[in-house]
Write a protein that holds these residues in place. Sequence first.
Motif, short mmCIF file in Angstrom:
data_model
loop_
_atom_site.label_atom_id
_atom_site.label_comp_id
_atom_site.label_asym_id
_atom_site.label_seq_id
_atom_site.Cartn_x
_atom_site.Cartn_y
_atom_site.Cartn_z
N SER A 72 0.83 -1.21 0.00
CA SER A 72 0.00 0.00 0.00
C SER A 72 0.87 1.26 0.00
N PHE A 94 2.75 9.44 -5.31
CA PHE A 94 1.33 9.32 -4.98
C PHE A 94 0.62 10.59 -5.40
N GLY A 95 -0.58 10.45 -5.92
CA GLY A 95 -1.38 11.61 -6.32
C GLY A 95 -2.00 11.37 -7.67
N SER A 96 -2.39 12.43 -8.34
CA SER A 96 -3.06 12.36 -9.63
C SER A 96 -2.24 11.52 -10.61
N TYR A 98 -1.66 8.29 -10.23
CA TYR A 98 -1.15 7.11 -9.56
C TYR A 98 -2.28 6.46 -8.77
N ASN A 99 -2.22 5.15 -8.61
CA ASN A 99 -3.25 4.40 -7.90
C ASN A 99 -3.42 4.94 -6.48
N THR A 100 -4.68 5.19 -6.08
CA THR A 100 -4.95 5.81 -4.77
C THR A 100 -4.75 4.85 -3.60
N THR A 101 -4.73 3.56 -3.84
CA THR A 101 -4.48 2.59 -2.77
C THR A 101 -3.00 2.25 -2.67
N GLY A 103 -0.28 3.71 -4.74
CA GLY A 103 0.74 4.66 -5.14
C GLY A 103 1.64 4.02 -6.19
N ARG A 139 3.84 15.13 -6.48
CA ARG A 139 3.47 13.74 -6.24
C ARG A 139 4.62 12.91 -5.68
#
Length: 146
Positions: A72, A94-96, A98-101, A103, A139
């Motif tokens: 995660s 992490f962020g726009s 990239y997968n929100t769970t 990264g 990010r």
Amino acid sequence: MKQPKFFSSMVATIMMFTIASCGDATIEEPQPVGQITQEESALHSSCTGSCWDCYQYVKCRLDNNLPGYWGSIAQKRANINTYTPSVGAVVILFGSGYNTTYGHMALVTSVTSTHIYVDEGNWNGTCSQGRSISRTDSRIQGYYKR
């Protein structure tokens, strides 16, 4: 005569670079501070079976030398030990985009004053080499350096 399949993509790539270099302005990228050696880069070919997963790909590139499990985004962030990029470090993203769970993570292969360059697995579903990311990209969560 029919051209091989790779020919059209090669022409498209050449055209893209030609178009990108047109114009009056010349943009010079600063020279890299460091780079992964050709021998280290050649090792990546043994990791192509891990292209489906950014964690497995980076773990393979680092000879399975990552602490714990980095599934995660919370687990990835828990391993951040520096905010300064360096060759051989793992960047956590992490962020726009990239997968929100989960990264994303990638291996830093080169660093300039303005960008980092990364090799990674599961970038658009495949392995990617040499993608550039601005050092000021919000990010970027941080880096793990062995």
